[in-house]
Design a protein around this motif. Structure first.
Motif, PDB file in Angstrom:
ATOM      1  N   ARG A  69       0.819  -1.218   0.000  1.00 28.19           N
ATOM      2  CA  ARG A  69       0.000   0.000   0.000  1.00 28.19           C
ATOM      3  C   ARG A  69       0.850   1.264   0.000  1.00 28.19           C
ATOM      4  O   ARG A  69       0.340   2.370  -0.061  1.00 28.19           O
ATOM      5  CB  ARG A  69      -0.926  -0.034   1.234  1.00 28.19           C
ATOM      6  CG  ARG A  69      -1.974  -1.135   1.144  1.00 28.19           C
ATOM      7  CD  ARG A  69      -2.716  -1.278   2.463  1.00 28.19           C
ATOM      8  NE  ARG A  69      -1.908  -1.900   3.504  1.00 28.19           N
ATOM      9  CZ  ARG A  69      -1.686  -3.219   3.596  1.00 28.19           C
ATOM     10  NH1 ARG A  69      -2.188  -4.030   2.688  1.00 28.19           N
ATOM     11  NH2 ARG A  69      -0.967  -3.725   4.562  1.00 28.19           N
ATOM     12  N   ILE A  71       2.402   2.447   2.556  1.00 29.23           N
ATOM     13  CA  ILE A  71       2.082   3.137   3.805  1.00 29.23           C
ATOM     14  C   ILE A  71       2.996   2.574   4.893  1.00 29.23           C
ATOM     15  O   ILE A  71       3.067   1.364   5.090  1.00 29.23           O
ATOM     16  CB  ILE A  71       0.610   2.947   4.216  1.00 29.23           C
ATOM     17  CG1 ILE A  71      -0.315   3.599   3.191  1.00 29.23           C
ATOM     18  CG2 ILE A  71       0.353   3.539   5.608  1.00 29.23           C
ATOM     19  CD1 ILE A  71      -1.788   3.345   3.471  1.00 29.23           C
ATOM     20  N   GLY A  73       3.801   2.708   8.970  1.00 30.53           N
ATOM     21  CA  GLY A  73       3.261   3.097  10.265  1.00 30.53           C
ATOM     22  C   GLY A  73       4.327   3.704  11.152  1.00 30.53           C
ATOM     23  O   GLY A  73       5.519   3.416  11.027  1.00 30.53           O
ATOM     24  N   GLU A  97       9.926  11.270   8.407  1.00 34.93           N
ATOM     25  CA  GLU A  97       9.099  11.932   7.403  1.00 34.93           C
ATOM     26  C   GLU A  97       9.888  12.216   6.127  1.00 34.93           C
ATOM     27  O   GLU A  97       9.398  11.984   5.012  1.00 34.93           O
ATOM     28  CB  GLU A  97       8.538  13.233   7.971  1.00 34.93           C
ATOM     29  CG  GLU A  97       7.644  13.988   6.997  1.00 34.93           C
ATOM     30  CD  GLU A  97       7.159  15.310   7.563  1.00 34.93           C
ATOM     31  OE1 GLU A  97       6.021  15.705   7.258  1.00 34.93           O
ATOM     32  OE2 GLU A  97       7.924  15.964   8.304  1.00 34.93           O
ATOM     33  N   TYR A 105       6.485   7.168   0.083  1.00 35.89           N
ATOM     34  CA  TYR A 105       5.623   6.471   1.032  1.00 35.89           C
ATOM     35  C   TYR A 105       4.836   7.476   1.865  1.00 35.89           C
ATOM     36  O   TYR A 105       5.317   8.580   2.156  1.00 35.89           O
ATOM     37  CB  TYR A 105       6.441   5.589   1.977  1.00 35.89           C
ATOM     38  CG  TYR A 105       6.752   4.216   1.412  1.00 35.89           C
ATOM     39  CD1 TYR A 105       6.061   3.090   1.837  1.00 35.89           C
ATOM     40  CD2 TYR A 105       7.745   4.054   0.447  1.00 35.89           C
ATOM     41  CE1 TYR A 105       6.350   1.836   1.322  1.00 35.89           C
ATOM     42  CE2 TYR A 105       8.047   2.800  -0.071  1.00 35.89           C
ATOM     43  CZ  TYR A 105       7.334   1.698   0.376  1.00 35.89           C
ATOM     44  OH  TYR A 105       7.621   0.458  -0.143  1.00 35.89           O
ATOM     45  N   ASP A 106       3.624   7.087   2.259  1.00 34.88           N
ATOM     46  CA  ASP A 106       2.838   7.863   3.209  1.00 34.88           C
ATOM     47  C   ASP A 106       3.079   7.331   4.612  1.00 34.88           C
ATOM     48  O   ASP A 106       3.413   6.154   4.798  1.00 34.88           O
ATOM     49  CB  ASP A 106       1.341   7.763   2.890  1.00 34.88           C
ATOM     50  CG  ASP A 106       0.983   8.495   1.612  1.00 34.88           C
ATOM     51  OD1 ASP A 106       1.436   9.645   1.439  1.00 34.88           O
ATOM     52  OD2 ASP A 106       0.253   7.919   0.779  1.00 34.88           O
ATOM     53  N   LEU A 107       2.909   8.215   5.605  1.00 39.66           N
ATOM     54  CA  LEU A 107       3.052   7.828   7.001  1.00 39.66           C
ATOM     55  C   LEU A 107       1.686   7.741   7.664  1.00 39.66           C
ATOM     56  O   LEU A 107       0.823   8.590   7.432  1.00 39.66           O
ATOM     57  CB  LEU A 107       3.914   8.841   7.757  1.00 39.66           C
ATOM     58  CG  LEU A 107       5.416   8.835   7.474  1.00 39.66           C
ATOM     59  CD1 LEU A 107       6.101   9.929   8.272  1.00 39.66           C
ATOM     60  CD2 LEU A 107       6.021   7.475   7.802  1.00 39.66           C
ATOM     61  N   MET A 108       1.524   6.749   8.508  1.00 41.32           N
ATOM     62  CA  MET A 108       0.296   6.591   9.283  1.00 41.32           C
ATOM     63  C   MET A 108       0.678   6.577  10.764  1.00 41.32           C
ATOM     64  O   MET A 108       1.450   5.732  11.205  1.00 41.32           O
ATOM     65  CB  MET A 108      -0.424   5.297   8.903  1.00 41.32           C
ATOM     66  CG  MET A 108      -1.671   5.017   9.731  1.00 41.32           C
ATOM     67  SD  MET A 108      -2.448   3.439   9.268  1.00 41.32           S
ATOM     68  CE  MET A 108      -3.038   3.823   7.623  1.00 41.32           C
ATOM     69  N   LEU A 109       0.162   7.532  11.528  1.00 41.51           N
ATOM     70  CA  LEU A 109       0.448   7.616  12.957  1.00 41.51           C
ATOM     71  C   LEU A 109      -0.583   6.807  13.736  1.00 41.51           C
ATOM     72  O   LEU A 109      -1.790   7.018  13.587  1.00 41.51           O
ATOM     73  CB  LEU A 109       0.428   9.078  13.428  1.00 41.51           C
ATOM     74  CG  LEU A 109       1.334  10.065  12.676  1.00 41.51           C
ATOM     75  CD1 LEU A 109       1.266  11.429  13.326  1.00 41.51           C
ATOM     76  CD2 LEU A 109       2.773   9.563  12.639  1.00 41.51           C
ATOM     77  N   PHE A 110      -0.106   5.909  14.578  1.00 40.23           N
ATOM     78  CA  PHE A 110      -1.002   5.115  15.424  1.00 40.23           C
ATOM     79  C   PHE A 110      -0.989   5.739  16.822  1.00 40.23           C
ATOM     80  O   PHE A 110      -0.030   5.579  17.570  1.00 40.23           O
ATOM     81  CB  PHE A 110      -0.539   3.662  15.475  1.00 40.23           C
ATOM     82  CG  PHE A 110      -0.704   2.930  14.176  1.00 40.23           C
ATOM     83  CD1 PHE A 110      -1.875   2.237  13.904  1.00 40.23           C
ATOM     84  CD2 PHE A 110       0.303   2.941  13.216  1.00 40.23           C
ATOM     85  CE1 PHE A 110      -2.037   1.559  12.699  1.00 40.23           C
ATOM     86  CE2 PHE A 110       0.147   2.273  12.016  1.00 40.23           C
ATOM     87  CZ  PHE A 110      -1.029   1.583  11.752  1.00 40.23           C
ATOM     88  N   LEU A 132      -2.417  -2.385   9.228  1.00 36.63           N
ATOM     89  CA  LEU A 132      -2.910  -1.469   8.198  1.00 36.63           C
ATOM     90  C   LEU A 132      -1.769  -0.939   7.330  1.00 36.63           C
ATOM     91  O   LEU A 132      -2.005  -0.456   6.220  1.00 36.63           O
ATOM     92  CB  LEU A 132      -3.640  -0.289   8.852  1.00 36.63           C
ATOM     93  CG  LEU A 132      -4.997  -0.603   9.489  1.00 36.63           C
ATOM     94  CD1 LEU A 132      -5.423   0.542  10.395  1.00 36.63           C
ATOM     95  CD2 LEU A 132      -6.034  -0.824   8.406  1.00 36.63           C
ATOM     96  N   ALA A 133      -0.538  -1.007   7.849  1.00 36.10           N
ATOM     97  CA  ALA A 133       0.629  -0.491   7.136  1.00 36.10           C
ATOM     98  C   ALA A 133       1.471  -1.637   6.597  1.00 36.10           C
ATOM     99  O   ALA A 133       1.341  -2.788   7.019  1.00 36.10           O
ATOM    100  CB  ALA A 133       1.465   0.385   8.070  1.00 36.10           C
TER     101      ALA A 133
END
Length: 353
Positions: A69, A71, A73, A97, A105-110, A132-133
């Protein structure tokens, strides 16, 4: 340890729990719909089956055709995401970042993980929320060892910012070379004539503290400073009082290297109360950088940590792991720190007499 065994599927879970795959999917989503109702008993049976099979649900893959994806995390075991420009953790996150942006790539903060024993937990009801990542960069002072081992058992790609050890396995991390940095500080002390140097640290040391003390032992081995077992102290800040300082000075100490800012500031206060000057009468080296605003705000002798570079390299290492999913070896990178003379280092009084 091999992390390449076949992962369990929703069908496997359904078969073990004695339900349909649709029921398993409903439990994973966490809510029923008008077509499928799931009783508490059935839900618990499905969760137990997931636990037995070490099933890791890939929520996004349920709706996408599959594949990466792009993405990544970002998960912290404590609330460390910066609110201020000078926050200690901010450079780590900037490095992550920058590397993510440079590689598309995108970052996803948990940030909404359940808190267990004072720290955030990756697993909730047996479900790995990080799935999810494609993979995750982890950070935080006090991780949950059981979560790291379980991620490794499942073969889920992650890299920790900071050295992390685990029984019977190697974990992937990017760390600062605190051992060499401590040796460099003590080498500077030695050139200034300091031979009797106190080592002051935490009562419950972890990896980063062990690395620093190893650097102190290296300095002893190279005869940069004199060996004296009475000058290695691990104690609570509340135990640093006038009587404690008497013992340190009676042992001949003219300098100290200190693991953390709270111990360093208390030592400074005791010396000043005694009428001694820092650094003219006593030198102090802080083995790192304050991770929170401090009361004294001194320019400590010590070293700077390559925090942004560590964050950048952590993501690069993670991408390397994603490109080699069948590789078994952990990726461990150590980056050099930079000596900082500060304003708390001066020649030993006897050295200049």
């Amino acid at each position: 340890m091999s992390n390449t065994r076949k992962r369990a599927t929703q069908s496997d879970v359904a078969r073990l729990a004695g339900v349909s795959p649709a029921v398993v999917s409903t439990v994973i989503r966490g809510k029923s719909n008008h077509n499928i109702r799931v009783s508490d008993e059935t839900r618990l049976r499905v969760l137990e089956a997931m636990k037995q099979l070490n099933y890791v649900p890939d929520v996004v893959a349920q709706t996408l055709a599959g594949g990466k994806r792009r993405i990544i995390g970002l998960f912290s075991f404590e609330a460390v995401f910066p609110k201020e420009q000078n926050d200690f953790f901010r450079p780590f996150l900037l490095g992550v970042e920058k590397a993510a942006e440079a590689n598309g790539y995108d970052l996803m903060l948990f940030t909404s993980a359940p808190v267990k024993n004072g720290r955030r937990a990756i697993y909730s009801d047996g479900i790995n929320r990080l799935a999810l990542a494609d993979g995750v960069v982890l950070l935080g002072r006090n991780p949950a060892p059981e979560d790291l081992q379980r991620l490794d058992d499942e073969g889920f790609p992650f890299v920790y910012i900071g050295r992390k050890d685990a029984p019977d396995r190697s974990l992937s991390y990017v760390a600062a070379d605190y051992r060499r940095a401590t040796l460099d500080v003590l080498a500077q002390f030695s050139t200034q004539g300091h031979r009797h140097v106190l080592y002051l640290g935490e009562t419950k040391p972890i990896e980063r503290h062990h690395d620093r003390e190893a650097g102190y032992q290296d300095a002893l081995g190279r005869e940069l400073i004199d060996e004296d077992a009475t000058l290695v102290h691990r104690c609570d800040v509340k135990d640093l009082d006038a009587a404690w300082l008497d013992g340190v000075l009676s042992a001949g100490a003219t300098a100290a290297v200190v693991e953390d800012i709270l111990h360093a500031e208390q030592l400074y206060r005791l010396l000043v109360e005694r009428g001694l000057s820092v650094p003219d009468d006593f030198t102090i080296g802080l083995l790192g950088e304050p991770d929170a605003p401090t009361e004294l705000n001194l320019d400590w002798c010590g070293f700077t940590i390559p925090r942004e570079e560590m964050g950048f390299q952590a993501l690069i290492s993670l991408l390397s792991r994603l490109e080699r999913p069948l590789a078994h070896a952990a990726m461990q990178v150590t980056l050099p720190c930079t000596f900082h003379p500060g304003a708390t280092l001066a020649p030993c009084p006897a050295f200049t007499a």
